[in-house]
Design a protein around this motif. Structure first.
Motif, PDB file in Angstrom:
ATOM      1  N   MET A 175     -40.859   2.043   4.328  1.00 36.74           N
ATOM      2  CA  MET A 175     -41.722   1.121   3.467  1.00 36.74           C
ATOM      3  C   MET A 175     -41.016   0.976   2.110  1.00 36.74           C
ATOM      4  N   SER A 176     -40.961  -0.308   1.693  1.00 35.19           N
ATOM      5  CA  SER A 176     -39.962  -0.706   0.706  1.00 35.19           C
ATOM      6  C   SER A 176     -40.673  -1.451  -0.665  1.00 35.19           C
ATOM      7  N   ARG A 177     -40.143  -1.266  -1.725  1.00 35.23           N
ATOM      8  CA  ARG A 177     -40.438  -2.224  -2.883  1.00 35.23           C
ATOM      9  C   ARG A 177     -39.201  -2.521  -3.541  1.00 35.23           C
ATOM     10  N   LEU A 178     -39.472  -3.552  -4.515  1.00 41.45           N
ATOM     11  CA  LEU A 178     -38.420  -4.008  -5.438  1.00 41.45           C
ATOM     12  C   LEU A 178     -38.861  -3.349  -6.824  1.00 41.45           C
ATOM     13  N   VAL A 179     -37.983  -2.802  -7.568  1.00 45.60           N
ATOM     14  CA  VAL A 179     -38.100  -1.887  -8.802  1.00 45.60           C
ATOM     15  C   VAL A 179     -37.109  -2.454  -9.786  1.00 45.60           C
ATOM     16  N   VAL A 214     -34.420  -3.123 -18.622  1.00 43.32           N
ATOM     17  CA  VAL A 214     -35.041  -4.380 -19.341  1.00 43.32           C
ATOM     18  C   VAL A 214     -33.858  -5.325 -19.930  1.00 43.32           C
ATOM     19  N   GLY A 215     -34.033  -6.627 -19.636  1.00 41.32           N
ATOM     20  CA  GLY A 215     -33.383  -7.575 -20.210  1.00 41.32           C
ATOM     21  C   GLY A 215     -31.934  -7.788 -19.591  1.00 41.32           C
ATOM     22  N   GLY A 216     -31.613  -7.333 -18.656  1.00 44.27           N
ATOM     23  CA  GLY A 216     -30.241  -7.664 -17.984  1.00 44.27           C
ATOM     24  C   GLY A 216     -30.378  -8.632 -17.041  1.00 44.27           C
ATOM     25  N   ASP A 217     -29.238  -8.858 -16.341  1.00 45.44           N
ATOM     26  CA  ASP A 217     -29.124  -9.675 -15.292  1.00 45.44           C
ATOM     27  C   ASP A 217     -29.875  -9.138 -13.859  1.00 45.44           C
ATOM     28  N   LEU A 218     -30.983  -9.902 -13.734  1.00 46.57           N
ATOM     29  CA  LEU A 218     -31.764  -9.276 -12.599  1.00 46.57           C
ATOM     30  C   LEU A 218     -30.949  -9.038 -11.167  1.00 46.57           C
ATOM     31  N   GLN A 219     -29.927  -9.584 -10.952  1.00 44.40           N
ATOM     32  CA  GLN A 219     -28.865  -9.384  -9.817  1.00 44.40           C
ATOM     33  C   GLN A 219     -28.468  -7.763 -10.015  1.00 44.40           C
ATOM     34  N   ASP A 220     -28.490  -7.275 -11.126  1.00 44.47           N
ATOM     35  CA  ASP A 220     -28.015  -5.889 -11.254  1.00 44.47           C
ATOM     36  C   ASP A 220     -29.252  -4.951 -11.477  1.00 44.47           C
ATOM     37  N   THR A 221     -30.397  -5.524 -12.090  1.00 43.18           N
ATOM     38  CA  THR A 221     -31.578  -4.613 -12.671  1.00 43.18           C
ATOM     39  C   THR A 221     -32.693  -4.536 -11.721  1.00 43.18           C
ATOM     40  N   VAL A 222     -32.610  -5.337 -10.615  1.00 42.45           N
ATOM     41  CA  VAL A 222     -33.574  -5.163  -9.443  1.00 42.45           C
ATOM     42  C   VAL A 222     -33.208  -4.538  -8.320  1.00 42.45           C
ATOM     43  N   THR A 223     -33.753  -3.465  -7.866  1.00 38.93           N
ATOM     44  CA  THR A 223     -33.173  -2.844  -6.772  1.00 38.93           C
ATOM     45  C   THR A 223     -34.344  -2.741  -5.636  1.00 38.93           C
ATOM     46  N   LEU A 224     -33.934  -2.561  -4.251  1.00 36.98           N
ATOM     47  CA  LEU A 224     -34.821  -2.103  -3.291  1.00 36.98           C
ATOM     48  C   LEU A 224     -34.907  -0.917  -3.061  1.00 36.98           C
ATOM     49  N   ALA A 225     -36.128  -0.358  -3.314  1.00 37.42           N
ATOM     50  CA  ALA A 225     -36.268   1.386  -3.258  1.00 37.42           C
ATOM     51  C   ALA A 225     -37.099   1.449  -2.358  1.00 37.42           C
ATOM     52  N   GLU A 226     -37.150   2.951  -1.737  1.00 33.86           N
ATOM     53  CA  GLU A 226     -38.120   3.337  -0.907  1.00 33.86           C
ATOM     54  C   GLU A 226     -39.071   3.531  -1.541  1.00 33.86           C
ATOM     55  N   ASN A 227     -40.560   3.481  -0.881  1.00 28.13           N
ATOM     56  CA  ASN A 227     -41.777   3.881  -1.636  1.00 28.13           C
ATOM     57  C   ASN A 227     -42.433   4.819  -0.743  1.00 28.13           C
ATOM     58  N   GLY A 256     -47.231  -3.456  -8.772  1.00 24.21           N
ATOM     59  CA  GLY A 256     -46.068  -4.000  -8.207  1.00 24.21           C
ATOM     60  C   GLY A 256     -46.469  -4.580  -6.800  1.00 24.21           C
ATOM     61  N   THR A 257     -46.219  -6.085  -6.477  1.00 21.92           N
ATOM     62  CA  THR A 257     -46.818  -6.520  -5.274  1.00 21.92           C
ATOM     63  C   THR A 257     -45.619  -6.982  -4.310  1.00 21.92           C
ATOM     64  N   TRP A 258     -44.402  -6.968  -5.019  1.00 19.62           N
ATOM     65  CA  TRP A 258     -43.035  -7.196  -4.201  1.00 19.62           C
ATOM     66  C   TRP A 258     -42.785  -6.072  -3.400  1.00 19.62           C
ATOM     67  N   THR A 259     -43.489  -5.770  -2.502  1.00 13.18           N
ATOM     68  CA  THR A 259     -43.459  -4.538  -1.580  1.00 13.18           C
ATOM     69  C   THR A 259     -44.118  -4.975  -0.166  1.00 13.18           C
ATOM     70  N   ASP A 260     -43.686  -4.128   0.678  1.00  9.35           N
ATOM     71  CA  ASP A 260     -44.597  -4.148   1.842  1.00  9.35           C
ATOM     72  C   ASP A 260     -45.781  -3.435   2.101  1.00  9.35           C
ATOM     73  N   HIS A 261     -45.964  -2.445   1.019  1.00  6.65           N
ATOM     74  CA  HIS A 261     -47.385  -1.624   1.139  1.00  6.65           C
ATOM     75  C   HIS A 261     -47.447  -1.271  -0.463  1.00  6.65           C
ATOM     76  N   VAL A 262     -48.550  -1.346  -0.859  1.00  8.23           N
ATOM     77  CA  VAL A 262     -48.902  -0.877  -1.984  1.00  8.23           C
ATOM     78  C   VAL A 262     -50.318  -0.081  -2.435  1.00  8.23           C
ATOM     79  N   VAL A 263     -50.556   0.915  -3.063  1.00  3.66           N
ATOM     80  CA  VAL A 263     -51.460   1.675  -3.467  1.00  3.66           C
ATOM     81  C   VAL A 263     -51.986   0.963  -4.722  1.00  3.66           C
ATOM     82  N   VAL A 264     -53.288   0.522  -4.729  1.00  5.89           N
ATOM     83  CA  VAL A 264     -54.070  -0.011  -6.067  1.00  5.89           C
ATOM     84  C   VAL A 264     -55.510   0.433  -5.964  1.00  5.89           C
TER      85      VAL A 264
END
Length: 335
Positions: free
Chosen positions: A1-5, A9-22, A96-104
């Protein structure tokens, strides 16, 4: 189960957004676990990562505002009939909805009709832009068949939905766009009159209306010249509603129109609308919109879909100035 995190704040999204386990998918009594089928990338999401939005990231911040999926687990205080139901996820900029599973919280999902078979990509885009268009047409003026409304940024997602909903209700639309290619697009959508920005815009709007007046003006550019041109044909006491700020300028109405003609300037923000609208009304609105998606009345172009693992390419694509449609995250077997 993964999500984007988001990690900074404020940097290049290529560096500041990562795929993390959830791994933490624990449900509180009022929560549901949703298996996400699709989630779009909106301009608001990109502004959020830069710290330029009303909500502020709390690092590490799960990303993605809206989406669609199915409830696969429900907390003990939740109506268990939600299990297996298709739901849309309302934007909060928290879970966050950029994920395969989310608790809301169950309060942030709206179940769709059990018979609704609409495309997941179209349903995923339902919570923000179609709801914005619906509210713009219902909350600021009493519009009847044959009335005219004016809008700029008419080729935007909100503009497309406004035109479709207005056409269905018999309300005529005067659309202002910045280039001829966009004019062709909104004509195809069913706009009743289309005017391209430029010299003598106010006079050309008036001519397109044939002497009739606008009941309502919807403003998405915050370009003072475009606003003034729309206001020129707005009825006395009419309302201008700002729903976006494409130029980054503060919205304004010419002072003479404001004082002498009683023109009213208001603004719309989807998160406030969701917060302030009674739950039962939210369910009615979103169910109606979802049915219109299934019928093909409401649709938005999709340019590309990406799995979470390809988020760098997806975010670079979404950041392009001119696209023909939305970018969405979907499970790898759908991309």
């Amino acid at each position: 189960m993964s999500r984007l995190v988001l990690t900074a704040v404020g940097g290049d999204l290529q560096d500041t957004v990562t795929l993390a386990e959830n791994p933490d998918l624990h449900l509180a009594p009022g929560d549901v676990l949703v298996e996400v089928d699709a989630a779009p990338v909106n301009n608001a999401d990109l502004l959020f990562t830069m710290g330029w939005f009303s909500a502020q990231p709390r690092l590490p911040q799960p990303l993605g505002a809206e989406g669609v999926g199915r409830v696969i687990q429900a907390g003990e205080d939740v109506d268990q009939t939600l299990l297996g139901r298709r739901v849309i996820i309302l934007p909060t900029f928290v879970q966050g909805t950029w994920t395969d599973h989310v608790v809301v919280p169950a309060s942030t999902v709206v179940p769709l009709s059990v018979t609704n078979q609409a495309d997941a990509l179209q349903l995923a885009m339902l919570p923000v832009n179609p709801a914005t268009a619906y509210a713009l047409l219902h909350d600021y003026a009493t519009l009847r068949p044959g009335d005219w409304i004016g809008l700029n940024l008419a080729n935007s997602a909100v503009g497309n939905y406004v035109i479709a909903l207005a056409k269905r209700a018999g309300i005529r639309t005067l659309a202002v766009v910045r280039r001829e290619s966009a004019a062709e697009q909104v004509r195809a959508l069913g706009a009743d009159a289309v005017v391209v920005d430029g010299a003598d815009l106010g006079e050309r709007i008036s001519a397109a209306l044939g002497g009739e007046r606008l009941r309502l003006a919807l403003e998405g550019t915050t370009d003072p010249a475009q606003t003034a041109a729309l206001v020129q044909s707005l009825e006395d006491g009419g309302t201008v509603v700002t729903f976006a700020a494409a130029t980054g300028q503060a919205p304004s109405v010419p002072v003479g129109d404001l004082i002498y003609r009683g023109i009213v300037l208001r603004a719309f923000f989807i998160l406030n609308w969701i917060r302030d609208t009674p739950r039962k009304e939210l369910e009615i609105v979103y169910t109606e919109l979802a049915d219109l998606v299934e019928q093909g009345v409401l649709t938005a172009p999709v340019e590309a879909t990406y799995p979470l693992e390809d988020h760098r390419a997806a975010l670079a694509h979404a950041a392009k100035a001119e696209r023909s449609g939305k970018i969405l995250f979907v499970p790898r077997d759908r991309s």
